[in-house]
Enzyme design. Sequence first.
Site, short mmCIF file in Angstrom:
data_model
loop_
_atom_site.label_atom_id
_atom_site.label_comp_id
_atom_site.label_asym_id
_atom_site.label_seq_id
_atom_site.Cartn_x
_atom_site.Cartn_y
_atom_site.Cartn_z
N GLN A 32 -5.58 -0.37 -3.91
CA GLN A 32 -6.00 -2.00 -4.66
C GLN A 32 -7.37 -0.99 -5.57
O GLN A 32 -7.40 -1.71 -6.97
CB GLN A 32 -6.94 -2.28 -3.79
CG GLN A 32 -8.02 -3.27 -4.18
CD GLN A 32 -8.00 -4.76 -3.23
OE1 GLN A 32 -7.22 -4.72 -2.07
NE2 GLN A 32 -9.35 -5.45 -3.30
N CYS B 83 1.03 -1.37 0.64
CA CYS B 83 -0.18 0.03 -0.03
C CYS B 83 1.17 0.96 0.09
O CYS B 83 2.33 0.98 0.86
CB CYS B 83 -0.88 -0.34 1.49
SG CYS B 83 -0.09 0.34 2.90
N GLU B 84 0.41 2.18 -0.99
CA GLU B 84 1.17 3.30 -0.63
C GLU B 84 1.54 4.09 0.36
O GLU B 84 1.41 5.61 0.29
CB GLU B 84 0.84 4.41 -2.08
CG GLU B 84 -0.87 4.99 -2.30
CD GLU B 84 -1.13 5.58 -3.55
OE1 GLU B 84 -0.49 5.08 -4.31
OE2 GLU B 84 -0.40 6.55 -3.42
N HIS B 85 0.48 3.79 1.43
CA HIS B 85 0.21 4.33 2.75
C HIS B 85 1.16 4.70 3.35
O HIS B 85 1.24 4.98 4.18
CB HIS B 85 -1.17 4.87 3.62
CG HIS B 85 -2.46 5.41 2.11
ND1 HIS B 85 -3.31 4.23 1.59
CD2 HIS B 85 -2.31 6.70 0.86
CE1 HIS B 85 -4.15 5.10 0.14
NE2 HIS B 85 -3.49 6.25 0.58
N HIS B 86 0.67 3.14 3.60
CA HIS B 86 2.13 2.66 4.41
C HIS B 86 2.91 1.86 4.56
O HIS B 86 4.05 0.89 5.13
CB HIS B 86 1.07 1.68 5.62
CG HIS B 86 0.25 2.42 6.83
ND1 HIS B 86 -1.08 2.71 5.65
CD2 HIS B 86 0.02 3.35 7.35
CE1 HIS B 86 -2.14 3.53 7.10
NE2 HIS B 86 -1.38 3.71 7.15
N HIS C 149 -4.95 -6.10 3.80
CA HIS C 149 -3.96 -5.08 3.79
C HIS C 149 -3.45 -4.97 5.55
O HIS C 149 -4.05 -4.87 6.38
CB HIS C 149 -4.70 -3.49 3.54
CG HIS C 149 -5.42 -3.34 2.46
ND1 HIS C 149 -5.10 -2.63 1.08
CD2 HIS C 149 -7.06 -4.14 1.30
CE1 HIS C 149 -5.55 -2.11 0.17
NE2 HIS C 149 -6.85 -3.95 0.50
N CYS D 145 -1.49 -2.98 6.46
CA CYS D 145 -1.16 -1.86 6.92
C CYS D 145 -2.81 -2.03 8.36
O CYS D 145 -3.54 -1.29 9.23
CB CYS D 145 -1.92 -0.54 6.58
SG CYS D 145 -2.85 -0.79 5.25
ZN LIG Z 1 -2.13 1.10 4.03
#
Ligand SMILES: [Zn+2]
Length: 215
Positions: A136, A95-98, A164, A166
């Site tokens: 996703q 994931c590009e956030h975490h 996910h 995260c």
């Molecule tokens: Zn994430």
Amino acid sequence: MDKIVSAKRAGKGAEPARPTREQAEEAVRTLIRWAGDDPRREGLLATPGRVVRAYEEWFSGYNDHPHDYLKRTFEETGGYDEVVVLRDIRFESHCEHHMAPIIGRVHIGYLPRNRVVGISKLARLVEVYSRRLQIQEKMTAEIAACLEDVLKPHGVAVVAEATHQCMTTRGVHKTGVSMVTSRMLGVFRDHAETRQEFLAAIGLRGAIHSANGGG
Ligand SMILES: [Zn+2]
């Protein structure tokens, strides 16, 4: 940082201003110190090198341009005009956030016009888009858009199901939750019957109503 981002966004042709391997390894040592450990400890000495090599594998999707190789590899249908479904293509993404793992499966369907593509090429398509920093929803849409562009079929359907990390290993700690995203284009979007045929083939009949994503 800005340089790297803008070069990546420029896409094919623009060489991203990549840090050196040594700089990447130094960044890992910084994160080890941030976690509270000592990167000079014996057990951790080779870790930055391993992490950087793992990154090369996990994020190898930036080096590939699926439009190009799909264009070279399609085949004539030989008159086949029914829906083609490939289900349970496992993928591993981040994931590009975490930068935490997203692990799941992608199901692809399309109704060929006069071109089909081999199973291994579809699996490779999923691999290229998943081996990047992703969300996703975007990955699902990118896979569908690429197939539509290259094969020009009557329609494309892509469903992704994934967990996910995260969400399961931090934050809300919800295990057993999977996220389902879908993108329906052409006949799969316009004809409920064709869409249901696809969803039944992947074992999701009725599970997706209006969550078709826009085209
Ligand atoms: Zn994430």
